[in-house]
Design an enzyme around this catalytic site. Structure first.
Site, PDB file in Angstrom:
ATOM      1  N   ASP A   1       0.856  -1.188   0.000  1.00  0.00           N
ATOM      2  CA  ASP A   1       0.000   0.000   0.000  1.00  0.00           C
ATOM      3  C   ASP A   1       0.898   1.247   0.000  1.00  0.00           C
ATOM      4  OD1 ASP A   1      -2.999   0.869   0.408  1.00  0.00           O
ATOM      5  OD2 ASP A   1      -1.897   2.005   1.906  1.00  0.00           O
TER       6      ASP A   1
ATOM      7  N   HIS B   1      -6.900  -6.531  -1.573  1.00  0.00           N
ATOM      8  CA  HIS B   1      -5.844  -5.605  -1.171  1.00  0.00           C
ATOM      9  C   HIS B   1      -5.065  -6.090   0.041  1.00  0.00           C
ATOM     10  CE1 HIS B   1      -3.751  -1.812  -0.959  1.00  0.00           C
ATOM     11  NE2 HIS B   1      -4.116  -1.656   0.288  1.00  0.00           N
TER      12      HIS B   1
END
Length: 337
Positions: A118, A308
């Protein structure tokens, strides 16, 4: 037998602090039982913490690496300087890169392998460029490499153009989110939702195009990837400063672009690099990585069937890719397993 993830009170790691250029960082520190074969730094994203690497730290320790996983500026036990009066650059890529270099000195590492996810993925690519003398290998989970840009494009231009799924960043940067997520109970619901908990009618906490769906937070139940002791730890750590400081990372686009101009002549990263894409990531979609070979001549690609939060959703697959790549760089590592 699968490696057991670390916990907040795990004897395999220590919670340490270091003052780096005037600000205190909290970091997880692990030292291998066997002979140390190198140092790996692990950099988290949002809304995460150093503990987000809890499944990868045991693997790296078992492979013989010293492991250092800091909380980024504004997160957990690391300082959260207010902006203003402080400059937003404190939450940018270059400051994070420089602080990684300082922390490497603190732990006695002359060279490091750098891994990110991220926001941490964006940081590690830039850290490899700002500190090529320090970083020998770099890997990123979900976050593709993006070269420094000559021309500035605002977040609004990006959202209205090729990346509508980045609309959430406008909401997170606006200042509205922290008005609703402002105490321990709402932080708990927020974190549960961001990690996949749903309401009784399928309500979710997040939309890539819209941002945080605050109206759904009260209805979210148990479930998702954060629960039990780990959820309690995240709630406690996010309650230290509130979430405002973590959202400063979404207010740095212009500042990052300005500092990136110092890298326009260094767009290529020639060291060994690994990118692990997540096929179901709704924001950092796999197609965003399609031009990486242009800038990363020593790139290895892998793909995991996950969203994610691949680090904790599919840890065995992610760990397998990291281990295979590290062994390919240094066959001597195989003997430590």
């Amino acid at each position: 037998m699968p490696l057991q993830p670390i916990t907040p009170t795990d004897s395999r790691i220590q919670h340490k602090t270091a003052v780096l250029s005037g600000y205190t960082y909290h970091y997880l520190h692990g030292v291998p039982v066997a002979k140390q074969k190198g140092t790996v730094f692990l950099i988290h994203g949002w809304p995460d913490l150093s503990m987000g690497w809890r499944f990868q730290i045991p693997l790296l320790l078992d492979m013989g690496f010293q492991v250092v996983a800091p909380d980024l500026m504004g997160f957990g036990g690391t300082d959260a300087p207010k902006v203003p009066p402080n400059p937003i650059n404190l939450y940018g890529y270059k400051r994070a890169s420089d602080d990684i270099a300082e922390l490497a000195k603190e732990v006695g590492a002359e060279k490091i392998i750098l891994g990110g996810h991220d926001w941490g993925g964006f940081v590690v690519w830039r850290a490899a460029q700002w500190h090529p003398e320090l970083v020998t290998h770099v890997f990123s989970v979900c976050t593709p490499y993006t070269a420094p840009q000559e021309v500035y494009h605002s977040l609004e231009q990006i959202v209205q153009g090729p990346l509508p799924q980045f609309g959430y960043q406008i909401h997170l940067a606006s200042g509205d989110v922290e008005k609703s997520v402002d105490n321990e109970d709402s932080i708990r619901q927020f974190l549960k939702g961001m990690y996949g908990a749903r309401g009784p009618n399928g309500e979710v906490a997040f939309s890539p195009e819209k941002g945080l769906l605050v109206e759904n937070l009260p209805s979210l139940g148990e479930g998702g990837l954060l629960r039990g002791e780990i959820l309690d730890y995240y709630v406690k750590e996010y309650s230290r400063h509130g979430i405002h400081s973590t959202l400063n990372w979404y207010r740095t686009r212009k500042a990052n672009w300005e500092e990136d101009r110092g890298l326009l002549e260094r767009q290529e990263i020639s060291i060994p690099a690994l990118f692990i894409g997540a096929t179901q990531d709704s924001v950092l979609k796999p197609e965003l990585s399609r031009n990486m070979e242009k800038f990363l001549p020593n790139l290895t690609r892998e793909s995991v069937e996950a969203g994610h939060w691949a680090l904790t959703q599919k840890p065995e697959e992610v760990n397998g890719f990291i281990r295979k790549w590290l062994e390919a760089q240094n066959p001597d590592l195989k003997s430590s397993l």
